[in-house]
Design a protein around this motif. Structure first.
Motif, short mmCIF file in Angstrom:
data_model
loop_
_atom_site.label_atom_id
_atom_site.label_comp_id
_atom_site.label_asym_id
_atom_site.label_seq_id
_atom_site.Cartn_x
_atom_site.Cartn_y
_atom_site.Cartn_z
N VAL A 98 0.86 -1.18 0.00
CA VAL A 98 0.00 0.00 0.00
C VAL A 98 0.90 1.24 0.00
CG1 VAL A 98 -1.86 -1.10 1.32
CG2 VAL A 98 -0.08 0.16 2.53
N TYR A 99 0.26 2.39 0.00
CA TYR A 99 0.97 3.65 0.27
C TYR A 99 0.39 4.21 1.55
CZ TYR A 99 2.31 8.49 0.29
OH TYR A 99 2.81 9.70 0.69
N GLU A 100 1.26 4.63 2.45
CA GLU A 100 0.81 5.28 3.67
C GLU A 100 1.88 6.26 4.13
OE1 GLU A 100 -1.09 4.32 8.04
OE2 GLU A 100 -0.16 2.68 6.95
N ARG A 101 1.42 7.42 4.58
CA ARG A 101 2.32 8.44 5.15
C ARG A 101 1.77 8.85 6.50
NH1 ARG A 101 1.87 13.91 5.19
NH2 ARG A 101 0.36 13.93 3.50
N THR A 102 2.65 8.96 7.47
CA THR A 102 2.22 9.40 8.80
C THR A 102 2.31 10.92 8.90
OG1 THR A 102 4.43 9.40 9.81
CG2 THR A 102 3.18 7.31 9.87
N VAL A 103 1.64 11.45 9.88
CA VAL A 103 1.92 12.81 10.31
C VAL A 103 3.31 12.75 10.94
CG1 VAL A 103 -0.52 13.36 10.70
CG2 VAL A 103 0.86 12.47 12.58
N PRO A 104 3.99 13.87 11.13
CA PRO A 104 5.29 13.80 11.80
C PRO A 104 5.14 13.22 13.21
CG PRO A 104 5.03 15.91 10.71
CD PRO A 104 3.69 15.22 10.65
N ILE A 105 5.98 12.26 13.52
CA ILE A 105 6.00 11.63 14.83
C ILE A 105 7.37 11.94 15.43
CG2 ILE A 105 5.89 9.45 16.10
CD1 ILE A 105 4.22 8.36 13.67
N LYS A 106 7.38 12.74 16.46
CA LYS A 106 8.63 13.23 17.06
C LYS A 106 9.50 13.88 15.99
CE LYS A 106 8.44 9.73 20.64
NZ LYS A 106 9.05 8.55 21.24
N GLY A 107 8.85 14.56 15.04
CA GLY A 107 9.55 15.29 14.00
C GLY A 107 9.89 14.49 12.75
N VAL A 108 9.58 13.19 12.74
CA VAL A 108 9.94 12.31 11.62
C VAL A 108 8.69 11.86 10.90
CG1 VAL A 108 11.12 10.16 10.98
CG2 VAL A 108 11.92 11.47 12.96
N THR A 109 8.70 11.91 9.57
CA THR A 109 7.61 11.40 8.75
C THR A 109 7.98 10.01 8.27
OG1 THR A 109 7.00 13.62 8.02
CG2 THR A 109 6.25 11.79 6.65
N TYR A 110 7.03 9.08 8.34
CA TYR A 110 7.24 7.69 7.91
C TYR A 110 6.39 7.43 6.68
CZ TYR A 110 9.48 7.16 12.42
OH TYR A 110 10.33 7.32 13.50
N VAL A 111 7.02 6.90 5.62
CA VAL A 111 6.32 6.61 4.37
C VAL A 111 6.47 5.13 4.06
CG1 VAL A 111 6.28 7.01 1.88
CG2 VAL A 111 6.67 8.93 3.44
N VAL A 112 5.33 4.44 3.89
CA VAL A 112 5.31 3.06 3.43
C VAL A 112 4.93 3.11 1.95
CG1 VAL A 112 4.19 0.81 3.63
CG2 VAL A 112 4.60 2.19 5.69
N SER A 113 5.81 2.57 1.12
CA SER A 113 5.55 2.58 -0.32
C SER A 113 5.88 1.21 -0.88
CB SER A 113 6.40 3.65 -1.00
OG SER A 113 6.21 3.61 -2.40
N ARG A 114 4.86 0.42 -1.11
CA ARG A 114 5.05 -0.93 -1.65
C ARG A 114 3.91 -1.22 -2.61
NH1 ARG A 114 6.35 -5.21 -3.62
NH2 ARG A 114 7.23 -6.98 -2.53
N GLY A 115 3.72 -0.37 -3.58
CA GLY A 115 2.66 -0.56 -4.56
C GLY A 115 3.21 -0.61 -5.96
N GLY A 116 4.33 -1.33 -6.13
CA GLY A 116 5.02 -1.32 -7.41
C GLY A 116 4.66 -2.43 -8.37
N GLY A 117 3.58 -3.16 -8.15
CA GLY A 117 3.21 -4.17 -9.13
C GLY A 117 2.62 -5.44 -8.57
N ARG A 118 2.98 -5.80 -7.38
CA ARG A 118 2.41 -7.01 -6.78
C ARG A 118 0.95 -6.77 -6.39
NH1 ARG A 118 5.32 -11.83 -5.85
NH2 ARG A 118 3.86 -12.01 -4.18
N ARG A 119 0.28 -7.85 -6.00
CA ARG A 119 -1.10 -7.74 -5.54
C ARG A 119 -1.15 -6.80 -4.35
NH1 ARG A 119 -3.71 -10.65 -1.61
NH2 ARG A 119 -1.80 -11.85 -1.41
N LEU A 120 -2.09 -5.88 -4.39
CA LEU A 120 -2.22 -4.88 -3.33
C LEU A 120 -2.94 -5.46 -2.12
CD1 LEU A 120 -3.27 -1.89 -5.56
CD2 LEU A 120 -1.06 -2.20 -4.43
N TYR A 121 -2.67 -4.90 -0.98
CA TYR A 121 -3.40 -5.24 0.23
C TYR A 121 -4.64 -4.35 0.28
CZ TYR A 121 0.79 -7.63 2.04
OH TYR A 121 1.85 -8.46 2.23
N PRO A 122 -5.62 -4.74 1.09
CA PRO A 122 -6.79 -3.86 1.26
C PRO A 122 -6.32 -2.48 1.71
CG PRO A 122 -7.15 -5.98 2.32
CD PRO A 122 -5.71 -5.94 1.89
N PRO A 123 -7.17 -1.48 1.53
CA PRO A 123 -6.76 -0.12 1.92
C PRO A 123 -6.18 -0.09 3.33
CG PRO A 123 -8.91 -0.09 0.89
CD PRO A 123 -8.53 -1.54 1.06
#
Length: 172
Positions: A98-123
């Protein structure tokens, strides 16, 4: 790669005005190819030594996430304080399809990016930490300038599904 203490499992490099650190999150899950403590020490030294304005970390398992696998508590417990203390701007990871971005957590933003072609997970789920989430095939395009960082999550057809703009007015 020229970074003292680097191994084939974790390393760092500079590109333009940015410092990048690659980490191996599998070390927290029984992979005996290296030692999490040595990796943590390497991360500390690498981040403490850099004078680059922008700081990025990338690894497989995300410290934060709300999709199928969720955040990796072991990684979060061991590394989150170092990310915050050394001013890491963004931590990139995969694992959840999926793609997911957090709000800043202790000043750090976390981005999950794994939507490059494989079967997607539910939202991805939503939590108080979620700034954006989408279940879509995508890529993340980043632009780093002296005082400005922009990230765009772009679907296959070109639609921008998320945008992040960060600014820094002072050199570190």
């Amino acid at each position: 790669l020229g970074s003292p203490g680097s191994t084939k499992r974790y390393y760092s490099f500079d590109w333009g005005g940015a410092h990048f650190v690659a980490l191996d999150s599998e070390l927290y899950h029984g992979d005996r190819g290296s030692d999490p403590e040595e990796q943590r020490d390497f991360l500390e030294r690498s981040l403490a030594a850099t004078r680059k304005r922008w700081r990025f970390v990338f690894l497989h398992g995300s410290p934060y996430g709300s999709s199928r696998h969720g955040g990796d508590g072991r990684v979060r417990e061991d590394l989150e304080s170092l990310f915050a203390r050394h001013g890491v701007d963004v931590v990139f990871s995969g694992h959840d399809h999926v793609y997911e971005r957090t709000v800043p957590i202790k000043g750090v933003t976390y981005v999950v990016s794994r939507g490059g072609g494989r079967r997607l997970y539910p939202p991805a789920g939503r939590s108080a930490r979620t700034a954006s989430s989408v279940s879509a095939h995508h890529a993340v395009l980043g632009r780093v300038e002296v005082q400005h960082l922009s990230l765009e999550a772009v679907e296959v057809g070109g639609k921008v599904v998320d945008r992040l703009e960060l600014y820094q007015s002072q050199a570190r």
